[in-house]
Each structure stands twice: as structure tokens, then as C-alpha cells.
Design an enzyme around this catalytic site. Structure first.
Site, PDB file in Angstrom:
ATOM      1  N   ARG A   1       0.854  -1.083   0.126  1.00 27.80           N
ATOM      2  CA  ARG A   1       0.158  -0.070  -0.057  1.00 27.80           C
ATOM      3  C   ARG A   1       0.883   1.109  -0.100  1.00 27.80           C
ATOM      4  O   ARG A   1       0.577   2.130  -0.643  1.00 27.80           O
ATOM      5  CB  ARG A   1      -0.986   0.013   1.033  1.00 27.80           C
ATOM      6  CG  ARG A   1      -2.067  -1.067   1.207  1.00 27.80           C
ATOM      7  CD  ARG A   1      -2.862  -0.909   2.247  1.00 27.80           C
ATOM      8  NE  ARG A   1      -2.387  -1.893   3.323  1.00 27.80           N
ATOM      9  CZ  ARG A   1      -2.552  -2.024   4.555  1.00 27.80           C
ATOM     10  NH1 ARG A   1      -3.312  -1.124   4.915  1.00 27.80           N
ATOM     11  NH2 ARG A   1      -1.936  -2.784   5.366  1.00 27.80           N
TER      12      ARG A   1
ATOM     13  N   GLU B   1     -18.945   2.999  -2.473  1.00 28.20           N
ATOM     14  CA  GLU B   1     -18.140   2.462  -3.676  1.00 28.20           C
ATOM     15  C   GLU B   1     -18.960   2.742  -5.132  1.00 28.20           C
ATOM     16  O   GLU B   1     -17.968   3.022  -6.052  1.00 28.20           O
ATOM     17  CB  GLU B   1     -17.833   1.280  -3.371  1.00 28.20           C
ATOM     18  CG  GLU B   1     -16.747   1.031  -2.269  1.00 28.20           C
ATOM     19  CD  GLU B   1     -17.425   1.160  -0.860  1.00 28.20           C
ATOM     20  OE1 GLU B   1     -18.616   0.934  -0.725  1.00 28.20           O
ATOM     21  OE2 GLU B   1     -16.668   0.887  -0.080  1.00 28.20           O
TER      22      GLU B   1
ATOM     23  N   PHE C   1     -14.904  -4.379  -2.019  1.00 27.25           N
ATOM     24  CA  PHE C   1     -16.059  -3.497  -2.560  1.00 27.25           C
ATOM     25  C   PHE C   1     -16.041  -2.980  -3.937  1.00 27.25           C
ATOM     26  O   PHE C   1     -17.008  -2.727  -4.435  1.00 27.25           O
ATOM     27  CB  PHE C   1     -15.870  -2.357  -1.342  1.00 27.25           C
ATOM     28  CG  PHE C   1     -16.063  -2.789   0.053  1.00 27.25           C
ATOM     29  CD1 PHE C   1     -16.916  -3.776   0.407  1.00 27.25           C
ATOM     30  CD2 PHE C   1     -15.251  -2.174   1.148  1.00 27.25           C
ATOM     31  CE1 PHE C   1     -16.950  -4.425   1.547  1.00 27.25           C
ATOM     32  CE2 PHE C   1     -15.379  -2.879   2.263  1.00 27.25           C
ATOM     33  CZ  PHE C   1     -16.184  -3.733   2.697  1.00 27.25           C
TER      34      PHE C   1
ATOM     35  N   HIS D   1      -6.244  -4.866   0.026  1.00 30.59           N
ATOM     36  CA  HIS D   1      -6.747  -5.864   1.091  1.00 30.59           C
ATOM     37  C   HIS D   1      -7.570  -6.976   0.414  1.00 30.59           C
ATOM     38  O   HIS D   1      -8.641  -7.280   0.646  1.00 30.59           O
ATOM     39  CB  HIS D   1      -7.931  -5.181   2.025  1.00 30.59           C
ATOM     40  CG  HIS D   1      -7.192  -3.918   3.024  1.00 30.59           C
ATOM     41  ND1 HIS D   1      -6.950  -3.068   2.544  1.00 30.59           N
ATOM     42  CD2 HIS D   1      -6.865  -4.102   4.302  1.00 30.59           C
ATOM     43  CE1 HIS D   1      -6.398  -2.117   3.577  1.00 30.59           C
ATOM     44  NE2 HIS D   1      -6.553  -2.943   4.702  1.00 30.59           N
TER      45      HIS D   1
END
Length: 121
Positions: A8, A56, A81, A107
């Protein structure tokens, strides 16, 4: 630093470097900027960062609209998502019209740690 944080961090570091050279780059996030590390981008380029909240579907539609206006949006949220909650918007608003939107999902898999099963792809 755990491996998922390194990934990340590498993502946002690359975004910051790229945005320094390309003023058309903007970043959108779904209220998870601390987890995705896009909060670092927001600190550096606050006028080019958009927190769309935990919506989202809206995140991807806003990104599509920005792309239609010449921006290069990087829409960032948890992989689960971006691919399930917003699948119709991804397909219909971004993929079918072939818009220049980058969708980044963090994730992925079961690497969500304490966030639990609802956040796992």
C-alpha cells in the site's frame, strides 16, 4: 512493516511521484484512506483528493465523470468493495465506455486482518 503495508505504501508513493509530474492525476477513496494509505496523497495534494465516503458505487461513477472531463482518476478502496459492491458501475460507467479510470483494490483475499469476513474477497 508488514508486507501488505509495504504494498500500500508503494502504491501511494508511486501515485505521489506520478502526480508531481502529471497535474491531471486525482485520487478518490471510499473513506478508507488510512488503510489504503491514500491519506498520504491527500496531505500532499489536498485539492486533488476526493473522499467519496463508504459509497463505492458513487466512487466509481464520480471517477467516470472526472475521466470524461480529462482527469486521470485513481479510485481506491478495498478490493472486495470495488469488485462486488460496485460491479455494475465498474462495468457500465467505466469499462463499456472505455474510460481512463484506474481502480485500485487493497486488502485482497484474506489479508484484511481485524476487519473480518465482510471485508475479505
Amino acid at each position: 512493516m508488514p508486507p501488505r503495508q509495504q504494498t500500500r505504501q508503494g502504491y501511494v508513493d508511486a501515485l505521489i511521484e506520478l502526480a508531481s509530474m502529471r497535474p491531471e492525476i486525482v485520487v478518490l477513496d471510499a473513506d478508507v484512506s488510512k488503510a489504503t494509505k491514500t491519506c498520504d496523497f491527500a496531505r500532499r495534494f489536498p485539492e486533488r483528493f476526493f473522499n467519496c465516503g463508504t459509497q463505492e458505487q458513487n466512487l466509481l461513477c464520480v471517477a467516470a465523470g472526472l475521466a470524461l472531463e480529462g482527469w486521470v482518476p485513481f479510485a481506491t478502496t478495498f478490493a472486495m468493495f470495488a469488485t462486488t459492491r460496485a460491479a455494475d458501475q465498474l462495468r457500465n460507467a467505466i469499462a463499456y465506455p472505455d474510460l481512463n479510470v484506474k481502480v485500485a483494490g487493497t486488502h485482497g483475499g484474506i489479508s484484511t486482518g481485524g476487519d473480518g469476513a465482510s471485508h475479505q474477497a
